[in-house]
Design an enzyme around this catalytic site. Structure first.
Site, short mmCIF file in Angstrom:
data_model
loop_
_atom_site.label_atom_id
_atom_site.label_comp_id
_atom_site.label_asym_id
_atom_site.label_seq_id
_atom_site.Cartn_x
_atom_site.Cartn_y
_atom_site.Cartn_z
N LYS A 95 4.12 3.01 -16.03
CA LYS A 95 4.06 3.70 -14.75
C LYS A 95 4.98 4.92 -14.79
O LYS A 95 6.14 4.82 -15.15
CB LYS A 95 4.47 2.75 -13.62
CG LYS A 95 4.18 3.27 -12.23
CD LYS A 95 4.38 2.20 -11.18
CE LYS A 95 4.00 2.72 -9.80
NZ LYS A 95 4.13 1.69 -8.75
N ARG A 124 -3.84 -8.77 7.23
CA ARG A 124 -4.48 -9.63 6.23
C ARG A 124 -4.06 -11.09 6.41
O ARG A 124 -4.68 -11.98 5.85
CB ARG A 124 -4.12 -9.16 4.83
CG ARG A 124 -4.39 -7.68 4.58
CD ARG A 124 -4.09 -7.27 3.17
NE ARG A 124 -5.23 -7.56 2.31
CZ ARG A 124 -5.24 -7.36 1.00
NH1 ARG A 124 -4.16 -6.92 0.40
NH2 ARG A 124 -6.30 -7.64 0.29
N GLU A 182 0.49 -11.49 1.43
CA GLU A 182 0.87 -11.53 2.83
C GLU A 182 0.57 -12.88 3.48
O GLU A 182 1.36 -13.37 4.30
CB GLU A 182 0.15 -10.42 3.60
CG GLU A 182 0.55 -9.01 3.20
CD GLU A 182 -0.24 -8.45 2.03
OE1 GLU A 182 -0.01 -7.29 1.66
OE2 GLU A 182 -1.10 -9.19 1.49
#
Length: 617
Positions: free
Chosen positions: A282, A387, A359
């Site tokens: 990354k 969610r 979540e």
């Protein structure tokens, strides 16, 4: 300046390049991304990490006939460049410009719209299944990060896809990061796979040889399959993905274009579900982004002066309060820095829980803690918390458990667009039993709200916006056991009711109504959205003919709905003017630009109020 990139006008152009030219192109794309994102803002580190991966995908597969489904979509900038949107990058995430995520209306190459995590495998499997039902021929590829793989929905899809016979390619982009550093068992497992590459070079050859074993009669099929599997397992150790029904290949160097092209080309020839594990870095090619990928996950176009945000205020408040109460714990879903919990995680590491992009689990995990007397604070963005709706209702509220929800990014967030605008949380929380919703208007009110929430014996949600709000002459709310609506201004005829940040907009409306139209409007702040103090509400509207509501939220099911319903249910007859978002689909752009489009700037609201009042007189 960009010798090769300048010649790429359409995606098929890269198929004319050789390996060395593709390597040069990858460097040029990185340079382009760094320069472009420094001007517009956007997701930097994640896009720098997938340049070669994206080039290889488009080199091997024929988009849009072959369907590439990107998980989250924030890492799709190279994909957008290759698919004829390079000249539009100066408008990236700008009002009226191209999105920072996948958008089907932008290009036929954008197959499935994204913004939230862990959806790609489900969508890709659906596309592959539809293809087979209609006897069509094309490849389907899901590109998912290791961070997104920590989401339960990804494993639900893997479970379903692994037992199917659908030709489906899943590319696992493993950079050891989501937004924050990856955590948990999946992360540890992928780390162990990264360390074991010795069999990769022979795996495809072994599988191809075994596939050539003839199938002699139905009675021998089971025996042959068992023999094949046994031979394969002797040579190649099984992974969890193999055991789920996928043919696993990897790990592959995600910055070796030639190697990626080879593995993707070979994958096209193998039947059944395949998972290709690709290692990437990354922030590749940008020293600071490689060193601090979390910090450079998303960058602003202009480095703003340091401001004290609501997230900062929450982070400081929970650390300060937790010093005196060792039962307080903090939970987040891969958003440690984003929600302001970095200090807490360092100060109280044993009381901090990053559950990864999960979540639903975060909420029920908190409920379990609350059962045993712990005081959990769950900090998640508004658009992500939706969610976990069923867990909030079923696992927390129905049991009336004291779980505190710190809901960051409530209201418009701006450039991240429709999947991230936090304009639904009042609607999805206000009808949940036992739920209290607090809405502070200043960062300085967060600590008081959090203290109040932590002594409640019921679920409490504290919603607050992105960034900062400068304090005005409006007095700060002190949250205690008796939090009534606050009368900031007494007026005549028109009463403005607002909550949270919108109260400051209401103040500006009052000032302009008086200065421009000689109308003295009242202003009442509702710091507790639910439960509403209806008796006080009824008293406050007496003497006013018109009630104006202002909210940074969708109108349907929002603040105005609650106010009007409460008054109408008690036979209070008033004229109502409601300011909020009629449509729940709010595109990307600067917040002021979006407010202007939806007639939510104070000057616009003043003009609408004045016009309505004039028509009625």
């Amino acid at each position: 300046m960009f010798k090769i990139l300048s010649k790429i006008k359409k995606v098929s152009d890269i198929k004319e390049l050789d390996t060395k030219q593709l390597e040069v192109l990858s460097q040029e794309v990185r340079q382009f991304l760094i320069r472009s994102i420094s001007k517009t803002g956007g997701h930097l580190a994640s896009n720098l990490g997938v340049v070669e991966l994206t080039l290889a995908l488009h080199y091997v597969f024929d988009s849009p006939k072959d369907k590439i489904v990107w998980d989250v979509g924030h890492q799709s900038y190279t994909h957008k460049i290759l698919t004829s949107r390079k000249t539009k990058f100066k408008t990236l995430r700008q009002f009226g410009g191209i999105s920072g995520f996948i958008k089907r209306q932008e290009s036929p190459h954008d197959i499935f719209e994204t913004g939230h995590s862990s959806t790609s495998i489900s969508a890709a499997l659906g596309i592959a299944t539809a293809r087979d039902l209609q006897n069509e021929k094309f490849n389907v590829i899901a590109v998912i990060g290791d961070g997104a793989l920590t989401g339960g929905m990804a494993f639900e899809a893997l479970n379903n896809a692994g037992r199917s016979n659908n030709n489906l390619i899943v590319v696992l982009n493993d950079n050891e990061m989501s937004i924050s550093k990856n955590v948990g068992g999946i992360s540890k497992y992928l780390t162990s796979l990264r360390a074991n590459q010795k069999y990769q070079n022979v795996k495809i050859k072994v599988i191809r040889c075994l596939e050539k074993i003839p199938k002699i009669g139905d009675s021998l099929k089971g025996t042959i399959k068992y023999t094949k599997d046994s031979l394969k397992n002797m040579v190649i150790p099984e992974t969890i993905f193999d055991q789920m029904g996928f043919k696993y290949f990897g790990p592959i160097d995600g910055h070796n274009v030639e190697g990626l092209i080879k593995i993707f080309s070979q994958a096209k020839t193998i039947n059944g579900p395949i998972l290709i594990h690709v290692n990437t870095i990354k922030g590749k090619g940008h020293y600071l982004a490689e060193k601090e990928p979390e910090k450079y996950h998303g960058v602003s176009s202009v480095r703003a002066q340091s401001e004290y945000t609501f997230s900062d205020a929450f982070g400081d408040a929970i650390v300060d309060i937790a010093k005196d109460d060792d039962k307080i714990v903090a939970i987040t879903a891969a958003m440690t820095e984003g929600v302001g919990l970095k200090k807490f995680s360092e100060k109280f590491p044993k009381r901090f829980f990053d559950v990864a992009i999960a979540e639903q689990h975060a909420v029920t995990f908190a409920a379990g803690m609350a059962i045993e007397g712990i005081k959990p604070v769950v900090a998640i963005y508004s658009s992500f918390l939706q969610r976990a709706y069923d867990q909030i209702l079923h696992d927390c509220a129905l049991q009336n458990l004291p779980v505190v929800f710190a809901i960051d990014r409530a209201g418009l967030v701006g450039e991240d667009g429709q999947t991230h605008q936090g304009i639904f949380d009042i609607a999805y929380l206000s009808h949940i039993p036992n739920m209290t919703i607090l809405s502070p208007k200043y960062p300085g009110e967060i600590k008081s709200a959090l203290k109040y929430a932590l002594v409640k014996k019921t679920p409490v949600a504290i919603r607050y916006p992105r960034g900062n709000v400068e304090e005005t002459e409006l007095s700060a709310v002190i949250y205690n056991q008796d939090i009534s609506p606050v009368v900031h201004i007494k007026g005549k005829e028109i009463l403005i009711m607002a909550t949270g940040k919108a109260t400051i907009w209401g103040l500006e409306v009052c000032k302009e109504l008086q200065s421009d139209h000689n109308i003295i409007a009242g202003l009442v702040e509702i710091p507790v959205i639910t439960p509403l103090n209806v008796d006080v509400l009824i008293e406050l509207v007496k003497g006013y003919s018109t009630v104006v509501t202002i909210e940074d939220h969708v109108l349907t099911g929002g603040f105005a709905s609650l106010i009007v319903r409460a008054l109408v249910a008690n036979d209070v007859s008033k004229k109502y003017i409601q300011f909020g978002y009629e449509d729940g689909v709010i595109e990307h752009g600067k917040i002021d630009e979006l407010l202007k489009k939806y007639n939510m700037l104070p000057k616009q609201m003043v003009a609408i109020i004045n016009d309505k009042m004039n028509k009625e007189t």
